[in-house]
Design an enzyme around this catalytic site. Structure first.
Site, PDB file in Angstrom:
ATOM      1  N   VAL A 167      11.366   3.454 -10.736  1.00  0.00           N
ATOM      2  CA  VAL A 167      10.755   4.733 -11.144  1.00  0.00           C
ATOM      3  C   VAL A 167      11.283   5.795 -10.175  1.00  0.00           C
ATOM      4  CG1 VAL A 167       8.597   5.994 -11.476  1.00  0.00           C
ATOM      5  CG2 VAL A 167       8.722   3.560 -12.051  1.00  0.00           C
ATOM      6  N   GLY A 184       0.811  -1.220   0.000  1.00  0.00           N
ATOM      7  CA  GLY A 184       0.000   0.000   0.000  1.00  0.00           C
ATOM      8  C   GLY A 184       0.837   1.259   0.000  1.00  0.00           C
ATOM      9  N   SER A 219       7.448   4.174  -0.732  1.00  0.00           N
ATOM     10  CA  SER A 219       6.436   4.613   0.233  1.00  0.00           C
ATOM     11  C   SER A 219       7.115   5.294   1.421  1.00  0.00           C
ATOM     12  CB  SER A 219       5.624   3.415   0.722  1.00  0.00           C
ATOM     13  OG  SER A 219       5.117   2.717  -0.392  1.00  0.00           O
ATOM     14  N   HIS A 262       4.542   1.758  -8.148  1.00  0.00           N
ATOM     15  CA  HIS A 262       3.518   0.698  -8.127  1.00  0.00           C
ATOM     16  C   HIS A 262       2.643   0.796  -9.374  1.00  0.00           C
ATOM     17  CE1 HIS A 262       4.121   1.251  -3.625  1.00  0.00           C
ATOM     18  NE2 HIS A 262       4.369  -0.030  -3.793  1.00  0.00           N
TER      19      HIS A 262
END
Ligand code: PAF
Length: 282
Positions: free
Chosen positions: A176, A31, A186, A37
């Site tokens: 990336v 998440g 994250s 992602h």
């Protein structure tokens, strides 16, 4: 886009899709999604009829004192990013659903998990391979998509998949980066403004090393010192590891060639960031 929280519903859904001849893609995540992602999801979309993204902050891959309790979460934003990237199903189980009481099975890849992050985070990869093996069993994917920022994780998962004869394709996709070169993660959300500006030292160290390598320097010791000099200028940075390794076995090398992996983990304040690059690649 549908959200599924239960293992049995997820399994029933993918088994029904398989019976209809659909191909299934899986993007496993914890998440707090970002464009890294999204790039995995977009590629997953191209390869699969049914695209599943899992969101599960996996406790078994966090050590004592790591950031499990504070791991950033924003399910609403995650859903928007996943929907934009074409995900069909978000699988978001609870910890009790994944590790019910009485749970006692773990997957361990041996040699590849010893160096680099495995050295600084004992038990981390055992948690990763365990949860990924479970996600493979639950979502039955034909292909699964992972980022190369976690280079060692990707190598370990490839090894596990081959060793356990799991019939699926592992697809690794490029790192990336933000416009200033910082690899998307994250954990970048933890950085203060000052730390965020100093966090570019990881990519700056990689760039300097690769420039020296292109100019003919092959000694890992000399290259490592050049990298450490760059990082030492960032006041909030402390190096966890900085290694030159064989890109397949992850064993340390003394002389660097175009297949050598440069991998580093640096604490920027309290935030541990990782980055890597293969010397002969752009
Ligand atoms: O890379 C990650 O986010 C995690 O390690 C993974 C693969 C989702 C397993 O929890």
């Amino acid at each position: 886009m549908k959200i599924i929280n239960s293992v049995s519903e997820m399994q029933e859904t993918v088994l029904a899709a398989r019976r209809e001849g659909m191909t299934i893609g899986l993007v496993p995540t914890m998440g707090y999604l970002h464009q890294g992602h999204a790039s995995l999801m977009l590629e997953g979309r191209r390869h699969s009829d049914l695209l599943v993204a899992s969101i599960f902050v996996n406790p078994t891959q966090f050590g004592v004192g790591e950031d499990l309790d504070n791991y950033p979460k924003d399910l609403e934003r995650d859903m928007a990013i996943a929907a934009d990237a074409g995900v069909d199903i978000i699988f978001a189980p609870s910890t009790a659903e994944m590790y019910p009481s009485g749970y006692q099975t773990y997957v361990n890849v041996e040699k590849l998990t010893l160096p680099l992050c495995g050295g600084s985070r004992p038990g981390h990869f055992r948690g990763v391979t365990t949860v990924v093996a479970k996600l493979f069993g639950i979502t039955q994917p034909h292909s699964a998509f992972f980022g190369k920022k976690d280079y060692q994780q990707l190598a370990v998962i490839r090894q596990m998949t081959a060793d356990l004869n799991i019939p699926l394709k592992i697809i690794g996709l490029p790192i990336v980066r933000e416009s200033d070169g910082l690899a998307m993660s994250s954990r970048n959300a933890y950085l203060s403004d000052q730390e965020r500006s100093e966090a570019v030292c990881l990519k700056a160290a990689i760039d300097t090393v690769k420039q020296s390598f292109r100019e003919g320097v092959t000694s890992s010791l000399i290259l490592k010192n050049k990298a450490l000099e760059i990082i030492s200028k960032a006041l909030s940075a402390s190096v966890d590891y900085l290694e030159f390794s064989d890109s397949t076995t992850l064993e340390t090398v003394v002389s660097v060639d175009s297949n050598t992996l440069m991998a580093l983990a640096v604490n920027i304040g309290k935030t541990r960031l990782i980055d890597n690059s293969i010397m002969g690649e752009e």
